[in-house]
Design an enzyme around this catalytic site. Structure first.
Site, PDB file in Angstrom:
ATOM      1  N   ASP A   1      -4.323   0.839  -9.500  1.00 38.51           N
ATOM      2  CA  ASP A   1      -5.756   0.584  -9.655  1.00 38.51           C
ATOM      3  C   ASP A   1      -6.146   0.396 -11.114  1.00 38.51           C
ATOM      4  OD1 ASP A   1      -5.636   1.013  -6.969  1.00 38.51           O
ATOM      5  OD2 ASP A   1      -6.636   2.952  -6.999  1.00 38.51           O
TER       6      ASP A   1
ATOM      7  N   GLU B   1       0.858  -1.204   0.000  1.00 40.40           N
ATOM      8  CA  GLU B   1       0.000   0.000   0.000  1.00 40.40           C
ATOM      9  C   GLU B   1       0.880   1.235   0.000  1.00 40.40           C
ATOM     10  OE1 GLU B   1      -3.107  -0.036  -1.130  1.00 40.40           O
ATOM     11  OE2 GLU B   1      -3.723  -1.331   0.536  1.00 40.40           O
TER      12      GLU B   1
ATOM     13  N   ASP C   1       2.948   2.156  -4.891  1.00 44.65           N
ATOM     14  CA  ASP C   1       2.960   2.251  -6.372  1.00 44.65           C
ATOM     15  C   ASP C   1       3.574   3.557  -6.854  1.00 44.65           C
ATOM     16  OD1 ASP C   1       0.694   3.763  -5.617  1.00 44.65           O
ATOM     17  OD2 ASP C   1      -0.618   2.900  -7.158  1.00 44.65           O
TER      18      ASP C   1
HETATM   19  C1  GLA Z   1      -5.201   4.703  -4.110  1.00 43.87           C
HETATM   20  C2  GLA Z   1      -4.421   5.050  -5.384  1.00 43.87           C
HETATM   21  C3  GLA Z   1      -3.405   3.954  -5.719  1.00 43.87           C
HETATM   22  C4  GLA Z   1      -2.540   3.596  -4.513  1.00 43.87           C
HETATM   23  C5  GLA Z   1      -3.398   3.380  -3.271  1.00 43.87           C
HETATM   24  C6  GLA Z   1      -2.564   3.204  -2.027  1.00 43.87           C
HETATM   25  O1  GLA Z   1      -5.999   3.581  -4.338  1.00 43.87           O
HETATM   26  O2  GLA Z   1      -5.303   5.217  -6.470  1.00 43.87           O
HETATM   27  O3  GLA Z   1      -2.628   4.361  -6.819  1.00 43.87           O
HETATM   28  O4  GLA Z   1      -1.555   4.557  -4.305  1.00 43.87           O
HETATM   29  O5  GLA Z   1      -4.299   4.449  -3.044  1.00 43.87           O
HETATM   30  O6  GLA Z   1      -1.818   2.051  -2.095  1.00 43.87           O
END
Ligand code: GLA
Length: 396
Positions: A183, A46, A49
């Site tokens: 995502d 988490e 990315d």
């Molecule tokens: C959101 C963002 C992702 C990622 C998560 C945390 O979902 O869209 O890109 O950074 O938070 O892991």
């Protein structure tokens, strides 16, 4: 070529598609192309990315369904079925909307235009069952789902990775959230019964089977509106960048926290603002955990995998500080139940869901105990549901 494969979807999913399709036919009097665009879970990794690190998400059964057809007058009509709202736009004058939701779609059109793609006007009805603000990424499902549909109806010939990147850019530039690529990537690349390890720098990826009949992936939704999510998200990104800037004085080639080892960070600890240090330390550890968790999967060691999920939550709560009381209560209650292998908050944080790896035989007790603990503290029940891992965006 037919626009749709008419794939039959199970029960409630089939009903959701039919609702969207019927609404479309009533409004626009033609048969649309239908697309299913899933939400996602993230097992571990988490806030890694955007630090060019590693993540381990999967596409799930909850999804947004799109009904789309092209039109020839350079205009677009967007209908958010669940909200009962619509929005009209002109292709050559894309303007941000105060309603917010149209921006996820307009951002995709904007990106396609910036790429020089010949995208025309279109009609679009969408709706589904990804809870908004739950951390299951309904926003990426909207962006990537529309990109996928427009690619088809206008014959743009864009490959999957290009769709992923432009959907992410739509959110970065038009919506204004500097999200990473996880995502949108899992939305397009998800596979049934599998999690996907993504290297968010090289964009190499690897599927791992994630299926055991004796285990369930259970989500608990706090139902807390994530007021802070986008502002604090951008703050966290800035803090990570500050850490990289400091360390790059010593390692000129250093580009992101992905390149930072625990030793390097420790060696310069004194020079850090303590908050920035904690943020960086979390990211370095979380990246390592993803690698270790994938090794656990290879060894079929789900107990160890679950412990790493716990470690991830503890870091998100104490060091990255993106959890909240509601998430922590759900996680603490889950960990009290025998048969829960791991429990952590999921997604950007400040609300949304926890993700729990639960033995099938403990699932009922889990639901009861966690719901009770939450109700005792906050006077309301969380939403608890099991997720099955499914394919990424597809025509139906
Ligand atoms: C959101 C963002 C992702 C990622 C998560 C945390 O979902 O869209 O890109 O950074 O938070 O892991």
């Amino acid at each position: 070529m037919p626009l749709s494969n008419k794939k039959a979807l199970p029960g409630s999913e089939g009903e959701l598609v039919q609702k969207v399709r019927e609404r479309f036919k009533k409004l626009f009097k033609e048969e649309p192309l239908l697309v299913r665009s899933p939400g996602r879970v993230n097992l571990i990794g988490e806030h890694t990315d955007y630090n060019e690190g590693f993540v381990l998400p999967a596409a799930v059964d909850k999804a947004i369904y799109f009904a789309v057809t092209p039109r020839t007058d350079g205009r677009g009509s967007l209908v958010a079925h669940d909200l009962g709202q619509d929005h009209e736009f002109e292709l050559d004058r894309l303007i941000k909307s105060d309603k917010r939701w149209p921006n996820y779609l307009l951002g995709v059109v904007d990106q396609l235009q910036k790429k020089g793609c010949k995208v025309g006007g279109f009609n679009c009805v969408f709706g589904g069952d990804i809870p908004i603000g739950s951390g299951m990424s309904s926003s990426a499902a909207i962006e990537a789902g529309l990109a996928y549909a427009l690619n088809r109806i206008f014959g743009l010939g864009l490959d999957s990775l290009t769709l992923v990147k432009l959907a992410q850019k739509a959110e970065n530039e038009f919506v204004g959230v500097r999200c990473g690529i996880m995502d949108q990537f899992i939305n397009i690349f998800g596979r049934p019964k599998s999690v996907l390890k993504i290297d968010c720098r090289s964009l190499e990826y690897q599927y791992f089977p994630f299926e055991r009949t004796d285990l369930r992936v259970v989500l608990c939704d706090t139902l807390v509106k994530r007021e802070l999510a986008s502002s604090e998200y951008n703050v966290r990104r800035g803090q990570c960048e500050a850490g990289v800037k400091l360390l790059s004085k010593y390692e000129p080639g250093l580009k992101s926290l992905r390149d930072v080892s625990g030793e390097l960070l420790e060696a310069h600890r004194q020079e850090f603002d303590p908050i920035i240090y904690k943020r960086c330390d979390y990211v370095v550890r979380e990246n390592r955990r993803v690698g270790e968790a994938c090794a656990d999967l290879k060894n079929n060691d789900f107990a160890s995998f679950g412990r790493r999920m716990n470690g991830s939550h503890d870091g998100l709560r104490d060091d990255y500080q993106v959890s909240c009381r509601e998430l922590d209560v759900l996680v603490d209650a889950a960990r009290e139940v025998k048969g829960v292998l791991g429990a952590r908050m999921m997604g950007a944080g400040f609300g949304g869901c926890t993700i729990n790896l639960v033995e099938e035989k403990a699932a009922e007790e889990f639901k009861e105990k966690v719901a009770k603990a939450y109700k005792d503290q906050f006077g309301k029940e969380p939403k608890i549901f099991t997720s099955s891992l499914r394919s990424g965006t597809e025509f139906i």
